[in-house]
Design a protein around this motif. Structure first.
Motif, short mmCIF file in Angstrom:
data_model
loop_
_atom_site.label_atom_id
_atom_site.label_comp_id
_atom_site.label_asym_id
_atom_site.label_seq_id
_atom_site.Cartn_x
_atom_site.Cartn_y
_atom_site.Cartn_z
N MET A 1 90.84 -24.27 56.57
CA MET A 1 90.77 -22.86 56.25
C MET A 1 89.40 -22.61 55.63
O MET A 1 89.02 -23.28 54.68
CB MET A 1 91.91 -22.54 55.26
CG MET A 1 92.04 -21.13 54.86
SD MET A 1 93.52 -20.91 53.82
CE MET A 1 93.45 -19.18 53.58
N ILE A 2 88.65 -21.67 56.18
CA ILE A 2 87.33 -21.32 55.67
C ILE A 2 87.44 -20.04 54.85
O ILE A 2 88.01 -19.05 55.31
CB ILE A 2 86.31 -21.12 56.83
CG1 ILE A 2 86.27 -22.36 57.73
CG2 ILE A 2 84.93 -20.78 56.28
CD1 ILE A 2 85.79 -23.62 57.04
N LEU A 3 86.89 -20.07 53.63
CA LEU A 3 86.99 -18.95 52.71
C LEU A 3 85.61 -18.55 52.22
O LEU A 3 84.73 -19.40 52.07
CB LEU A 3 87.84 -19.35 51.50
CG LEU A 3 89.24 -19.89 51.78
CD1 LEU A 3 89.79 -20.60 50.56
CD2 LEU A 3 90.14 -18.75 52.19
N ASP A 4 85.43 -17.26 51.92
CA ASP A 4 84.18 -16.83 51.31
C ASP A 4 84.34 -16.61 49.81
O ASP A 4 83.38 -16.32 49.11
CB ASP A 4 83.59 -15.60 51.98
CG ASP A 4 84.54 -14.41 51.99
OD1 ASP A 4 85.62 -14.49 51.37
OD2 ASP A 4 84.19 -13.40 52.61
N TRP A 63 83.67 -21.77 51.36
CA TRP A 63 84.53 -22.84 50.90
C TRP A 63 85.35 -23.31 52.10
O TRP A 63 85.77 -22.50 52.92
CB TRP A 63 85.49 -22.35 49.83
CG TRP A 63 84.84 -22.01 48.53
CD1 TRP A 63 84.25 -20.82 48.19
CD2 TRP A 63 84.71 -22.86 47.39
NE1 TRP A 63 83.77 -20.89 46.91
CE2 TRP A 63 84.04 -22.13 46.40
CE3 TRP A 63 85.10 -24.17 47.12
CZ2 TRP A 63 83.76 -22.66 45.15
CZ3 TRP A 63 84.82 -24.70 45.87
CH2 TRP A 63 84.15 -23.95 44.91
N ALA A 64 85.60 -24.62 52.18
CA ALA A 64 86.49 -25.18 53.20
C ALA A 64 87.67 -25.80 52.49
O ALA A 64 87.50 -26.62 51.58
CB ALA A 64 85.76 -26.21 54.04
N LEU A 65 88.86 -25.42 52.88
CA LEU A 65 90.08 -25.96 52.32
C LEU A 65 90.72 -26.82 53.39
O LEU A 65 91.10 -26.34 54.45
CB LEU A 65 91.03 -24.82 51.90
CG LEU A 65 92.38 -25.23 51.33
CD1 LEU A 65 92.20 -25.97 50.01
CD2 LEU A 65 93.25 -24.01 51.14
N LYS A 102 76.68 -30.73 58.09
CA LYS A 102 78.12 -30.46 58.05
C LYS A 102 78.55 -30.03 59.44
O LYS A 102 77.85 -29.27 60.11
CB LYS A 102 78.42 -29.37 57.03
CG LYS A 102 78.12 -29.81 55.62
CD LYS A 102 78.32 -28.71 54.63
CE LYS A 102 77.92 -29.20 53.25
NZ LYS A 102 77.87 -28.14 52.29
N ALA A 103 79.68 -30.56 59.88
CA ALA A 103 80.19 -30.24 61.22
C ALA A 103 81.69 -30.07 61.16
O ALA A 103 82.37 -30.71 60.36
CB ALA A 103 79.82 -31.34 62.20
N VAL A 104 82.21 -29.19 61.99
CA VAL A 104 83.65 -29.01 62.12
C VAL A 104 84.02 -29.43 63.52
O VAL A 104 83.44 -28.97 64.50
CB VAL A 104 84.05 -27.53 61.89
CG1 VAL A 104 85.53 -27.34 62.15
CG2 VAL A 104 83.69 -27.09 60.49
#
Length: 111
Positions: A1-4, A63-65, A102-104
């Protein structure tokens, strides 16, 4: 989950992770994990309790959760094997070309 930002409510947390926040704790299916007492939903405490990685990229302001790692199924390292696959144009793409960045990785299987 990507958050700002980290100021999300329990409903947004559930929508992004599948963990529903109930009076008995964070629940998914038959599993309920008690959460520490808090005044409202506390993302940091919930992530820590569920052993979810919470990583900040200050440059991008995101932020990455990560997923829950209950049951000690967390990755031992973040080192991925050197994958080599064709890109959309048919050219070879090597995962190692992203080393240090950084990679997803997103995977899908039709089964």
């Amino acid at each position: 989950m990507i958050l700002d930002h980290l100021d999300i409510d329990a409903r947004a947390f559930c929508a992004g992770t599948g963990w529903e926040i109930k009076p008995e704790g964070a629940c998914m299916g038959d599993i309920c994990v008690p959460l520490p007492p808090a005044d409202g939903f506390d993302l940091r405490a919930t992530a820590e309790t569920l052993r979810m990685a919470l990583v900040h990229d200050a440059d991008a302001g995101l932020w990455a959760l990560g997923p829950a790692s209950l049951g000690s199924r967390a990755l031992a390292s973040a080192d991925a094997p050197d994958l080599s696959l064709p890109d959309l144009d048919g050219n070879e793409f090597r995962l190692s070309s992203l080393r240090g960045q950084k990679a997803v990785l997103v995977a899908w299987a039709p089964y």
